[in-house]
Design an enzyme around this catalytic site. Structure first.
Site, PDB file in Angstrom:
ATOM      1  N   CYS A 323      25.888 -13.938  24.691  1.00 53.80           N
ATOM      2  CA  CYS A 323      26.052 -12.807  25.831  1.00 53.80           C
ATOM      3  C   CYS A 323      27.477 -13.818  27.185  1.00 53.80           C
ATOM      4  O   CYS A 323      27.516 -12.499  27.733  1.00 53.80           O
ATOM      5  CB  CYS A 323      25.095 -12.808  26.569  1.00 53.80           C
ATOM      6  SG  CYS A 323      24.115 -14.063  27.485  1.00 53.80           S
ATOM      7  N   GLU A 357      29.617  -8.712  24.648  1.00 51.05           N
ATOM      8  CA  GLU A 357      28.293  -9.448  23.711  1.00 51.05           C
ATOM      9  C   GLU A 357      29.147  -9.614  22.269  1.00 51.05           C
ATOM     10  O   GLU A 357      29.073  -9.119  21.686  1.00 51.05           O
ATOM     11  CB  GLU A 357      26.828  -8.148  23.298  1.00 51.05           C
ATOM     12  CG  GLU A 357      25.476  -9.389  22.644  1.00 51.05           C
ATOM     13  CD  GLU A 357      25.037 -10.142  24.026  1.00 51.05           C
ATOM     14  OE1 GLU A 357      23.761 -10.833  24.017  1.00 51.05           O
ATOM     15  OE2 GLU A 357      24.862  -9.959  25.102  1.00 51.05           O
TER      16      GLU A 357
END
Length: 366
Positions: A323, A357
């Site tokens: 992330c 991401e």
């Protein structure tokens, strides 16, 4: 007259910028071209939370500008799915003239699924009594017109659950349905469409894998369960007790027999892989019985610590979901000394934000 915004074109422009940014970060590591998985440009979030603003007789939601900290009114939230937008107004319309539900209410959280389930948490600056519970039951009944709804009331050191504190999400991964319990206040992927792409990508890059899979930071089994069909055994580790309990329920709910998930930190797991003793509560796990050929990591924004990077580098294959591509790049400085990147991907979980991401699949150098 102001020209309307072309949402599709604006979305493609921001996605192209993210793709360029991630490509630049991965270029020093000889990464192949990115596979890019877009999001719907609106109505993609399965959860949202709003502050509640009391203005005389009026009552409405507000959010805060992350840069200026100024509040602004929110009557509809384009990022949230259609169900959340329906429930937003349904909640306020019902409680606006009901002091038993309205008094000192300061926040409302929504957690929903793609299959029309919703969990709504009402947060208060006061203790909740039986009168609140009775009126909250009426609110819950009123909201059934929109979905299967459960309610939670929260105050300082108090949690009142009206029926359930979770929803059950159903995702179809490569044509097979999976069910996942999502609990209030525990981590779940917010974008169901992109989450499905992430899981399918992980399954695709590991399609020729053999042996066993070790997964760190496994949460409620989001990756573990679908990947189980491609490995002999899966051992998942997670530090959150709530997520571990939820993962075990998900294993049973899906009838999967070759996955085990236990509460273990990445540091403890690294030490155990190196031969140190497992915590006493896990003495029945025989790590020598596993043939770990692949490791999957989905760490927090800080990335992997030095000890875990060294442990991960011992595996023939690595699936790294991140992330935070900046900390991913830092970890790749070490991991690419022993491994090559075979696949790289961008998953646009958060459209129209700077967040990226990413996923990379690495195999040990010849």
């Amino acid at each position: 007259m102001q020209k309307p915004i072309d949402l599709g074109a604006a979305y493609q422009a921001q996605l192209a910028e993210k793709s360029d940014r991630l490509t630049t970060l991965l270029t020093p590591f000889a990464a192949p071209a990115l596979a890019v998985f877009p999001s719907p440009p609106e109505h993609y979030r399965m959860r949202a939370e709003f502050r509640v603003w009391h203005d005389g007789d009026d009552l409405y939601y507000v959010m805060f500008n992350p840069e200026t900290k100024e509040k602004y009114r929110v009557d509809q939230f384009a990022a949230a799915n259609v169900l959340i937008n329906q429930l937003m107004q349904g909640v306020l319309d019902f409680i606006r003239d009901k002091p038993q539900l309205r008094r000192k209410l300061f926040q409302v959280d929504f957690l929903t699924t793609t299959t029309n389930e919703a969990l709504i948490s009402l947060l208060y600056h006061r203790q909740l009594d039986d009168e609140w519970k009775a009126h909250a039951e009426h609110l819950r009944d009123h909201l059934q017109q929109f979905a299967t709804v459960d309610l939670i009331g929260r105050a300082r050191k108090q949690k009142e659950v009206l029926h359930r504190d979770y929803v059950v999400e159903k995702l179809t991964i490569h044509e097979r349905p999976y069910q996942f319990e999502h609990i209030e206040n525990s981590f779940t992927q917010p974008n169901a469409a992109v989450n499905t792409h992430m899981i399918e990508w992980a399954c695709d890059v590991a399609k020729d894998a053999q042996g066993d899979l070790l997964e760190l930071y496994c949460g409620n089994g989001n990756f573990s369960l679908p990947l189980a069909s491609q490995f002999r055994h899966v051992l998942g580790t997670e530090i959150s007790r709530t997520s571990v309990n939820s993962a075990k329920k998900n294993i049973a709910m899906n009838g999967i027999e070759n996955v085990r998930i236990e509460r273990l930190s990445a540091e403890e797991c690294s030490a155990a892989i190196k031969g140190e003793a497992l915590p006493s509560r896990l003495q029945d796990i025989d790590l020598t019985s596993y043939d770990f050929t692949t490791v999957l990591v989905d760490p927090p924004r800080a990335g992997l610590d030095e000890m875990t990077v060294a442990m991960v580098a011992e595996f023939p294959a690595i699936i790294y979901v991140s992330c935070n591509p900046e900390t991913l790049a830092e970890n790749l400085k070490e991991l690419t000394k022993t491994h090559d990147i075979q696949h790289a991907a961008l998953f646009d979980q958060f459209p129209f934000t700077h967040h990226i991401e990413a996923g990379v699949y690495l195999t040990r150098k010849a």
